[in-house]
Design a protein around this motif. Structure first.
Motif: not given
Length: 260
Positions: A14, A17, A19-21, A36, A40, A43, A66
């Motif tokens: 990531f 990045a 707001n990624m899951h 990450f 990032a 996430c 994170i």
């Protein structure tokens, strides 16, 4: 996902990045399972089984906010999780049987750790390791050390045992230093021992049996942070979450509510 001869780098990166899951993967034999990096932010990784990584199972570098939840990092060649210049939250994770330290921190790191099991084995291995000072907020964990491993090494100061660590840092005041009594960690089963009921993958619910050399229940049952959610755990339950991967889930081992 299994690393192959044509690709054994980082399974998921990531890079910058937001707001990624990432959830629901088994990552076997990669350099890093998840990274990450490069700013990032916000996430999350959850319900992962990261195993036999060549480098850190999880790498967090130049990243913020994170979150690692119900992440298993096991049998890696070096440290379990590596942080540098980052902020992270770890809850309900297990870092087990890695050749280095469970959590290793570099410069400018802020990390919260709760309801997790961190294991260190052998000389030069620690549950927490950092060559510099770190902002660490940790409690309601199980810090498992064996074969001359130590609880922590921070800024050149070693803390061989949990009482020494607590006295010096005021961290992990309600944490344990005990065998968690996982059912079969060598084969990836990290459910807690329970005569009242334990979930067994590919089988379903079962009950552990009396054993003259073992307690009836894992000491991690009902020992999580009392402010953590617990209501997803099946009955009988003690109205407090279990420490480890399955706390506050429908697969949590059942409590001995009649005697505790």
């Amino acid at each position: 996902m299994l690393a192959g001869t044509n690709f054994a780098g980082t399974a998921f990166t990531f890079y910058g990045a937001a707001n990624m899951h990432l959830t629901g993967f088994r990552l076997d034999g990669f350099s890093n399972g998840v990274a990450f990096v490069e700013y990032a932010t916000r996430c999350k990784a959850s319900d992962l089984d990261v195993q036999r990584s060549e480098a850190a199972g999880i790498k967090v570098n130049l990243a913020s906010y994170i979150e690692l939840e119900r992440v298993l990092v096991r049998e890696g060649m070096t440290n379990g999780v590596q942080f540098d210049q980052s902020q992270a939250f770890i809850h309900g994770c297990v870092v087990w049987s890695n050749r280095g330290s469970a959590l290793r921190f570099g410069n400018t790191v802020v990390v919260d750790v709760t309801n997790s099991v961190l294991e260190a084995f052998g000389p030069g291995s620690y549950c927490y390791e950092s060559p510099t000072n770190v902002i660490l907020r940790a409690d309601y964990n199980d810090l498992v050390i064996s074969a001359t491993a130590q609880v922590a090494s921070i800024n050149g100061i070693e803390y061989p045992s949990l009482p020494q660590w607590v006295k010096a840092t005021l961290q992990d005041r309600y944490s344990l230093n005990t065998d968690p009594l996982f059912h079969d960690p060598a084969n990836g089963d990290f459910h807690l021992r329970s005569l009242a009921g334990r979930y067994q993958p590919d089988v379903g619910w079962t009950n552990d049996v009396l054993h003259p050399d073992l307690p009836d229940f894992s000491p991690l049952i009902d020992m999580g942070n009392p402010r953590s959610a617990w209501s997803n755990e099946p009955n009988p339950r003690g109205n407090r979450r279990n420490v480890g991967l399955h706390g506050n889930t429908v697969l949590a081992s059942m409590s001995n509510t009649n005697r505790w």
